[in-house]
Design an enzyme around this catalytic site. Sequence first.
Site, mmCIF file in Angstrom:
data_model
loop_
_atom_site.group_PDB
_atom_site.id
_atom_site.type_symbol
_atom_site.label_atom_id
_atom_site.label_comp_id
_atom_site.label_asym_id
_atom_site.label_seq_id
_atom_site.Cartn_x
_atom_site.Cartn_y
_atom_site.Cartn_z
ATOM 1 N N GLY A 6 -4.401 -15.144 -33.665
ATOM 2 C CA GLY A 6 -3.182 -14.287 -33.898
ATOM 3 C C GLY A 6 -3.482 -12.982 -33.046
ATOM 4 O O GLY A 6 -4.300 -12.623 -32.683
ATOM 5 N N THR B 132 -3.443 -6.900 -38.341
ATOM 6 C CA THR B 132 -4.559 -7.391 -39.103
ATOM 7 C C THR B 132 -5.592 -7.972 -38.151
ATOM 8 O O THR B 132 -6.763 -7.476 -38.140
ATOM 9 C CB THR B 132 -4.331 -8.653 -40.025
ATOM 10 O OG1 THR B 132 -3.321 -7.975 -41.172
ATOM 11 C CG2 THR B 132 -5.625 -9.100 -40.627
ATOM 12 N N ILE B 133 -5.243 -8.847 -37.057
ATOM 13 C CA ILE B 133 -6.343 -9.369 -36.206
ATOM 14 C C ILE B 133 -6.865 -8.204 -35.067
ATOM 15 O O ILE B 133 -7.830 -7.936 -34.741
ATOM 16 C CB ILE B 133 -5.579 -10.601 -35.346
ATOM 17 C CG1 ILE B 133 -5.492 -11.511 -36.162
ATOM 18 C CG2 ILE B 133 -6.342 -10.708 -33.960
ATOM 19 C CD1 ILE B 133 -6.869 -12.369 -36.589
ATOM 20 N N CYS C 20 0.833 -11.250 -46.751
ATOM 21 C CA CYS C 20 -0.307 -12.142 -47.414
ATOM 22 C C CYS C 20 -0.613 -12.015 -48.785
ATOM 23 O O CYS C 20 -0.835 -13.005 -49.447
ATOM 24 C CB CYS C 20 -1.356 -11.999 -46.445
ATOM 25 S SG CYS C 20 -2.192 -10.263 -46.576
#
Length: 415
Positions: free
Chosen positions: A187, A191-192, A50
């Site tokens: 997601g 990260t989630i 990202c």
Amino acid sequence: MHLYTIGLNHQTAPIEIRERAAFSPDSIEDALRDLKQTESVREAAILSTCNRTEIYCGHESNEPKSVMEWLKCHTGLQSREMNNVIYNFPDEQAVRHVFRVASGLDSMVMGESQILGQMKSAFQSAVRYGTTGKVINRLFQHAFHVAKQVRTDTTIGENAVSVANMGVNLAKQLYSDLSDQRVLLIGAGDTIELVARYFKQNLVKHIVIANRSIARAEVIAQEIGTEAIRLSQVPSRLSEADIVVSSTASMLPILGKGAIENALKERRRRPMFLLDLAVPRDIEPEVSQLQDAYLYTIDDLENLVKANRGLRQQAAEQAENIIDLQVVKFMRWKRSLQSVPVICSLREDLDKMMIEELAKAKRKLRAGTDPNEILEQMARDLTNKFAHKPSQTLRHLEEEGDHITAGYAKRLFKL
């Protein structure tokens, strides 16, 4: 062969450009193989997260123009745009940059460890698709070693706050009590999973995880004791969410302005906090135009990150010293590769001499010659053959007055 790191990151390019340069997991194989076939490229790996898209490559030219053109075609960026955001680090600078990235020194959140896992995945993909070689393989393995040493010998990773944690902290600033808010997470990547755990730590009771593959969402949901749904169910559940956090690998938006607008109507204009941690973005930017919709992207976390960065500055300086030393070690190894063809050629010549003299000795043995005499003669002949070319070259150098090269020769043979 030269080593290059070419790319862009959160420091050089806004999210609008980073998402154009991103590679999805489904496209990385074709991209790597296409890059490897580009003129003068011998080895290649691609890291796409990202916050950055970077190409690491072994290139035969002093200027990796072919890679820049390849990246231009992939991103659709014009030359003027690329000049403003793309960095191109050669050789030693490329190595230092890779080591800094692996150690978390070039991250938005200094010292975060997620980037190391992303680099390992990028390396594994390049190895699996056959686009790496001796130099890129050694570069990544050395980078992983450096990252481990930095985390062991410094405090850079202590109390490091991740982007996921920053997102939850932002939500805490907007809501006085997170525990009463309903959270929708879209997601099921790392990260989630981190975001889900941070919300759970903040006593949030209602968390829903949506993903295309519900099996992966269910794994996370079971671990933290919450609900998993399919991505197709999001439109019907969106109005329930006070907080929406999205981080998928989709190349197209997951949530559009219309969907959010409908959800806000069902909520009777109760506000909704939306955090888009994906690149390319999961939520259409136009959502920010809606009243009662508060949309933040990963770039909006930068101010929170800056306050956190100063706390680990001393550890970062220690880490830089470690990296400087390791860069020197890697470059020594890389320079040593230049001698490999010479060494191989020398060994081939010696092997040829040995085979010829051994064959000659065997013929004499079959003829009944004394073995001791044969061994002595073979030793003399091998010595004379090996010394002939160097001796002849040294004489010529001295005759021509090239004492410097002659001195190197004496060094080489330890005379």
